[in-house]
Scaffold this active site. Structure first.
Site, PDB file in Angstrom:
ATOM      1  N   LYS A 159     -82.269  36.169 -70.206  1.00 49.86           N
ATOM      2  CA  LYS A 159     -82.803  36.018 -68.860  1.00 49.86           C
ATOM      3  C   LYS A 159     -83.294  34.598 -68.609  1.00 49.86           C
ATOM      4  O   LYS A 159     -84.077  34.348 -67.721  1.00 49.86           O
ATOM      5  CB  LYS A 159     -83.899  37.054 -68.591  1.00 49.86           C
ATOM      6  N   LYS A 184     -92.134  31.119 -82.572  1.00 53.27           N
ATOM      7  CA  LYS A 184     -92.788  30.939 -81.275  1.00 53.27           C
ATOM      8  C   LYS A 184     -93.799  29.803 -81.303  1.00 53.27           C
ATOM      9  O   LYS A 184     -93.979  29.104 -80.312  1.00 53.27           O
ATOM     10  CB  LYS A 184     -93.487  32.237 -80.828  1.00 53.27           C
ATOM     11  N   LYS A 221     -75.747  34.918 -76.524  1.00 51.66           N
ATOM     12  CA  LYS A 221     -76.047  36.239 -75.967  1.00 51.66           C
ATOM     13  C   LYS A 221     -76.543  36.108 -74.537  1.00 51.66           C
ATOM     14  O   LYS A 221     -77.228  35.142 -74.200  1.00 51.66           O
ATOM     15  CB  LYS A 221     -77.143  36.914 -76.805  1.00 51.66           C
TER      16      LYS A 221
END
Ligand code: TRP
Length: 340
Positions: free
Chosen positions: A213, A129, A210
């Site tokens: 969103k 991240k 995959k």
């Protein structure tokens, strides 16, 4: 309500006492899609049968990357509606918002005091991240200590999360063990449990990835809140391939195989067997869309009955139930650390 609890008192009292406690957290960001549901969340609702389930919407974790004011508030309410409508029962389980139970941040500080800087620096989720963002908050770095606090506050036995969270659960075990060796036998050491494998649902536009969103592929993911027309359109436009054989072969035919896999989980069938019913892609797409519409219908019906106020009330009930457990555990910690 009180009556039905009363009448079940005999059997319930013993079974809840012996059921292991399972704690799971989900970040309230964005709407839940079919991949989340069939991959993990459907198992959460099944887990309620065998465990004392505690489900936390981790809004403070979501704040560890920059957000617009109000963004998390809305997302938390939507996520709560998603979870209730897929079958998390706020009466039977504990469904609550992390920031509503202040003990999480208090225990997180205690955990930061026993966690090592080097240990935190090795966390792969932090590395991933922090590499992809321009602003790296201190909270992103200490994120695992808040996660440890989430888990440890509830005397959790098992943490049913995916493999990507294994390192954070190991970290939780390490610092809890360290805390206990310094301050006495205070914290319950939890175990990681990889949940029963859910279906791996791929993006309808990029079937090698995959379903996610991400905004780059709005046609690729089916949201729990999509209308019938939207679902039909997404399946109609789903990427397949240029030959026209219907066969379950994820490696060579990812798009077609994904459609078969979705049809299979939605109808409790087997993708290889289902393939035999089709000679063309069109009918497969139509049937997969219809099966998903059927699968989501009860969820959407339930969601439409949940207004904001009802949802907030249920989350307040959840926070009360969570505090009943968390407050005494935090007291144990305070007593053990011995501050004036
Ligand atoms: N870090 C988890 C994730 O990214 C979310 C989370 C926060 C969590 N606290 C937790 C998961 C406690 C399990 C237990 O998915």
């Amino acid at each position: 309500m009180a009556l039905s609890y009363g009448s079940m008192a005999d059997s319930e009292a013993t079974s809840t006492a012996t059921r292991p406690r399972a704690f799971s957290g989900i970040q309230p960001t964005g709407t839940v899609h079919l991949g989340n549901y069939l991959g993990a969340l459907r198992n959460w609702s099944r887990l309620q049968e065998t465990t004392d389930g505690v489900y936390c919407l981790v809004d403070l974790h979501a704040l560890s990357v920059p957000r617009e004011p109000g963004e998390i508030q809305r997302a938390t309410l939507e996520a709560a509606k998603d979870l209730i409508s897929i079958g998390i029962d706020p009466q039977r389980s504990t469904l609550f918002v992390q920031s509503h139970v202040r003990e999480h941040t208090e225990l997180a500080w205690q955990m930061q005091c026993v966690a090592g800087f080097g240990e935190l620096r090795r966390m792969t989720q932090f590395k991933d991240k922090s590499e992809s963002s321009q602003f790296v908050s201190a909270a992103l770095f200490t994120y695992p200590t808040l996660q440890a606090a989430d888990i440890l506050l509830y005397d959790t036995d098992i943490v049913p999360v995916g493999d990507d969270q294994r390192q954070h659960v190991e970290f939780t075990r390490d610092i809890a063990t360290r805390f206990n060796s310094r301050f006495g036998d205070v914290l319950v050491i939890p175990e990681h449990r990889i949940p029963q494998a859910g279906a791996r649902i791929m993006d309808l536009q990029h079937p090698e990835n995959k379903m996610s969103k991400s905004a780059e592929s709005p046609m690729g993911s089916v949201l729990l809140t999509d209308t019938e027309a939207q679902i039909e359109k997404k399946f109609k436009r789903a990427v397949t391939d240029t030959d026209s054989e219907v066969r379950y072969d994820p490696e060579n035919k990812p798009g077609v195989s994904n459609l078969l896999a979705i049809l299979a989980v939605a109808t409790d069938g087997d993708p290889t067997t289902l393939a035999e019913n089709y000679t063309q892609y069109g009918p497969l797409k139509t049937d997969a869309a219809a099966a998903v519409i059927e699968l989501l219908r009860p969820i959407q019906n339930k969601r439409s009955e949940l207004d904001d106020q009802t949802t907030v009330d249920l989350l307040n009930l959840g926070a009360d139930k969570a505090r009943d457990v968390a407050v005494p555990v935090m007291e144990r910690v305070r007593d053990a650390v011995k501050l004036l």
